[in-house]
Design an enzyme around this catalytic site. Structure first.
Site, PDB file in Angstrom:
ATOM      1  N   GLY A  39       0.822  -1.196   0.000  1.00  0.00           N
ATOM      2  CA  GLY A  39       0.000   0.000   0.000  1.00  0.00           C
ATOM      3  C   GLY A  39       0.862   1.254   0.000  1.00  0.00           C
ATOM      4  N   CYS A  40       0.218   2.363  -0.248  1.00  0.00           N
ATOM      5  CA  CYS A  40       0.955   3.621  -0.359  1.00  0.00           C
ATOM      6  C   CYS A  40       1.488   4.079   1.002  1.00  0.00           C
ATOM      7  CB  CYS A  40       0.081   4.685  -1.001  1.00  0.00           C
ATOM      8  SG  CYS A  40      -1.567   4.856  -0.294  1.00  0.00           S
ATOM      9  N   TYR A  41       0.613   4.196   1.986  1.00  0.00           N
ATOM     10  CA  TYR A  41       1.099   4.551   3.324  1.00  0.00           C
ATOM     11  C   TYR A  41       2.146   3.550   3.807  1.00  0.00           C
ATOM     12  CZ  TYR A  41      -2.758   7.933   4.233  1.00  0.00           C
ATOM     13  OH  TYR A  41      -3.626   8.994   4.222  1.00  0.00           O
ATOM     14  N   THR A  43       4.293   1.811   2.262  1.00  0.00           N
ATOM     15  CA  THR A  43       5.589   2.004   1.629  1.00  0.00           C
ATOM     16  C   THR A  43       6.358   3.147   2.284  1.00  0.00           C
ATOM     17  OG1 THR A  43       4.811   1.133  -0.483  1.00  0.00           O
ATOM     18  CG2 THR A  43       6.743   2.577  -0.551  1.00  0.00           C
ATOM     19  N   ALA A  44       5.680   4.283   2.418  1.00  0.00           N
ATOM     20  CA  ALA A  44       6.363   5.453   2.988  1.00  0.00           C
ATOM     21  C   ALA A  44       6.769   5.217   4.444  1.00  0.00           C
ATOM     22  CB  ALA A  44       5.457   6.680   2.895  1.00  0.00           C
TER      23      ALA A  44
END
Lengths: 346, 346, 346, 346
Positions: free
Chosen positions: D152-154, D156-157
């Site tokens: 997911g995007c969150y 990853t960060a």
């Protein structure tokens, strides 16, 4: 086609057209970026100012006075108006070809230029050899040009939109209206109050209705297309986009014609002009980050007013991308080299 | 002047015109808000949907079928097109006065209305008694009106901009161009893809060039001003603002005149139309949240094209604010009651 | 309650806190605005710079050197840091009460102030009589204050969020985290590159992680609430809003408690602090243009970390609105006089 | 390295991750895009929906039921959660490799997955062979994977920001805070009210504080890094960006270390993780449109709280770009093939 790399310099790399040139040239296969100057930032690594370029650009800004521009094959001027003209003669003499992204060589009539730009031109004798770098109009002259005047952003969008109609003599050249809207990056990267986020954000306004510097540039181009003088009302607006120009153009039809066919035929071989299907409305984001101009032509209610919608990214087709397109033409590279950048949507 | 409070109902309070009515009426000294309906949200406290109203609005949405609208002095319809006309006859019979913020009663010609809105009108016999609620044009009729058709947002900005010129017969009514730009709230609070933040943000486009429902409404108004039929090209655009309309209007002058004086005189007694000084460019944010229309008139290069710039907040002067202005006129309150809201800038 | 109008002066009216003071005071029933100064814009009508104020403010900016501030009952300083302290002594001596919207009197410890603000304090002897103008904390002292230090925007949002927890001793004061996000107007109306629309738009970043001037101000306040020294990590961020601060606060619970009840009880009598229902997430737009602070308290997954969400409009409760609230308290007006402005949504 | 082109299919190409995959794959030298499906838009040319792809993508959407996915070498699922798992078994059996950009295979524990996603898993037996596609963590397993769960995007960060610290055991795994801010495209291209321009624009809010689906995914990853269970508070926020995630991470140091050196060393060989110089603040726009993650590590005031700032473009490194990176690894292409896209700034 030429295959070895050319040496390229950029004068004035701290503005938006400068960083945009760097974005494109960073991965251009035929360019060796050898120097980039900035009076104020000499010594600073370019990527420190623009972290987006980390890993792509290792150069530092250099002092213009100490930079070896004369050894370049090509120099781009991404400077404010009035700078390029002071160095042009010397560089041309040294055999360097020049693309000026500012306005110094865009207008052939010196008096007109001096009136609108409020300064004395430093090399009026070079104007006649400067080629106006709108490839869709002047491709052949650009090929051999030593000095190219890269068009302004509004002028690119407006001229490409009116060109088929004026060349075909379909509209009355005395009553042209160009209602144009620009993103805020078009105002440059200068610390000015009116383009602050809290001023230009969530806000829309016209400006320069009494007269904008792009008016004589556009009029000159439209006059060339029409073969006679034109009457143009040009109203620019500031819209809360970062990038993008949307020109809404109005003309009075003076004869019947297949407008859609006309536009499609005129731009059939143009890689960077895309005529949309009948009834379409181009969006600025559909060209974001790319060198594309997208155009749609309408005739509302079947009346005698033709409406053309023309969108570009002001920093690409309206500035740095078109400059690279001109470079490609000048040096015999495929015209789209380094410019096959798919627009960023959303 | 009337001093006791009137009982007010709102039908359809979950859209932007609804919440805007609530924002204004919440502190209106002469209004008792007695009912607000919503088919989908019956039972929900209004302030749960719109937390900005916490502490100001204690009502819950009520089921339209069970709401006692007939006991109201005035009912606002903040509904989609086609709803108000189904309840108008009954409410008027019950002695309730009505302001419709949708389009059901804006166009006098039934056939035109049915063509553009794609439905059969439910009460065409009431059209003749409906008053078009543009106070600057129809103040006297509004005073006694039982049924007011509140103007559309684009039509308000465009008509106020052209009115002085057409009334004075200074421009050719056959060649009128209205290039209008709207913030996204003008599209309403509907879950539609094209108005998502990631679609409409950082983007600019025209739409409806072939024909927009506000065209016949504007044409009707301009025809009344000119005293003869008009030829109008109307091109709306979507711009990444939340609120605001900027209309850029073009006309062809057919005689000399003091344009600035004309506009100042025409609107000298209008509280909500502000003619800016010569050379000014009104910004949409200068009217954000307020019922003001600000106008500037230009004649670029001294030519025969007149350019009018007209800005409003589409939700206030273009919808809810104008509706309250109409209410004030209808009930004999001071016209600016509850409307002295200073624009929010920045 | 006092009923006659007080004479008010504003020093430095060209920034965002200045225009915001004007927006609020323009319709304040108990204020006569008698002077507004600007060194750079003396002679210019205020409404020429801020067209949103046309019709509301007739004053022109006056030269600070020639302005009769001494005859005012109250002077607001909406100036950069370091200006107010140079005029405070003289004005106080003349019997003028002062509210400083800058930071000159916010920090009681001179050494700390001088370290963070990088200048020598001009009147350290006045610090002890300066009252920190957070009404929810210091209402009684504000009533009699001659000199009020209006809190910073971040400090207002953060302190109101932590206050109930620290006063009740429910969280470990050594491990407080305030992750705060501000709209761009918080940076002021200065022509600086990093807050240009094309820089701050469509962009998000932290700044000042190593240390921000609001850190000692917040720490001082939290220390007072806790009754002992605190350990605070404060990370401010710039977000592409015009107005609004959202503070996300993290604390470690050290005992069980009814958090929702605690907050509701603490703020039960506070007109401008609104505790949202359990589970809510306040939005910055729900307070846009208003003096409201909205707060929600969460305990994710039932763990021992408490999360408080606190939103304000940085220009209103975070600056001009709170200043007017303080003025109302100082002069015995109802605390909400002139501040019943319904938030602008959307 | 493999040099012939692979055949690629995309299931669900009408959302933002779909169009982003198309933007990247359009010019990927080793990919032949052979099919793209959409239940709702079968028959529609892809470029009619996304005009940005005109000239780059000639395919039309095809009916999933009639699409020959089995002949592809690789299929990307850019579908809502719960779709990929229904087709995975069959495709794997047919020898097709799969990258799922949704969440179906991200969480190893079936019960946890079913609790957070509210459905029964269709093929729990495949979970053990699914590889979590974070190359910086699992590169070796990805090489041979038949089934990759794209993060997911969150997650990853957040994971890239905490990884060096947790692997080195430098922070207390029981007290981790991830305060994350996402642009609106992260919510997808669904017609929902809360992500309308007029709702999400000029607005900032937290959401899902009580629990967000990315929490168990992040916790699983952090647990793997730490080698023991972790305590994480994760608060996501919606910020008015189109693209971009900014994660602000807080941890409690439990021993001294050279934090800057640690991060630089950990990511020295990672093409898509860029550790910024000490004291820097990464901006989301510095990675706009690119597969880069930029990270800075801070220790404010020299205390024992470490703050990590981590930015990605949620649609690229947070979705489609990382998926292509995984594809490159799986098929033996150079890992950066097709991913050398210079970020778009401004």
């Amino acid at each position: 086609m030429q295959t070895s790399k050319i040496k390229v310099g950029i004068v004035g790399g701290t503005g938006y057209t400068g960083v945009e040139l760097l974005r494109i040239l960073a991965i251009h296969p035929s360019v060796e970026l050898s120097v980039i100057t900035s009076r104020g930032e000499a010594g600073l690594p370019v990527a420190d100012m623009f972290p987006s370029l980390r890993g792509y650009i290792d150069l530092s800004f250099s002092d213009p006075a100490k930079s070896d521009l004369a050894s370049c094959d090509l120099v781009f001027f991404a400077t404010p108006n009035g700078i390029a003209m002071q160095q042009t003669r010397e560089l041309l003499t040294a055999g360097v070809r020049i693309i000026d992204l500012a306005a110094d060589f865009r207008i052939q009539d010196v008096a007109t230029w001096e009136k609108w730009y409020g300064m004395t031109h430093a090399c009026p004798e070079l104007l006649s050899q400067a080629v106006y770098g709108l490839p869709e109009m002047n491709r052949e002259q650009i090929k051999g040009a030593q000095l190219v005047a890269n068009p302004g952003c509004y002028p690119t969008a407006v001229q490409l939109g009116f060109m088929p109609l004026l060349e075909a003599g379909l509209i009355d050249p005395q009553y042209l209206i160009a209602d144009a809207k620009s993103g805020v990056s078009g105002a440059g990267r200068k610390a000015e109050t009116h383009i602050l986020f809290a001023e230009a954000g969530d806000n829309f306004k016209a400006y320069g209705v009494a007269g904008h510097r792009h008016l004589p540039e556009i009029s000159q181009g439209l006059t060339n297309m029409a073969g006679k003088s034109v009457g143009l009302t040009f109203v620019p607006h500031l819209t809360p986009l970062i990038r993008g120009i949307h020109a809404t153009l109005y003309g009075r039809l003076n004869k019947e014609a297949d407008l859609q066919g006309l536009f499609e035929q005129r731009y059939a071989n143009e890689r960077f002009v895309d005529v949309l299907p009948k009834g379409a409305h181009p969006e600025t984001r559909s060209v974001r980050g790319s060198n594309q101009c997208r155009i749609a032509v309408h005739r509302p209610q079947g009346g005698d007013t033709v409406v053309v919608l023309s969108v570009i990214d002001n920093l690409v087709k309206g500035a740095a991308g078109q400059a690279v397109q001109n470079m490609n033409i000048m040096f015999g590279f495929a015209e789209n080299t380094g410019l096959e950048i798919v627009p960023l949507l959303p």
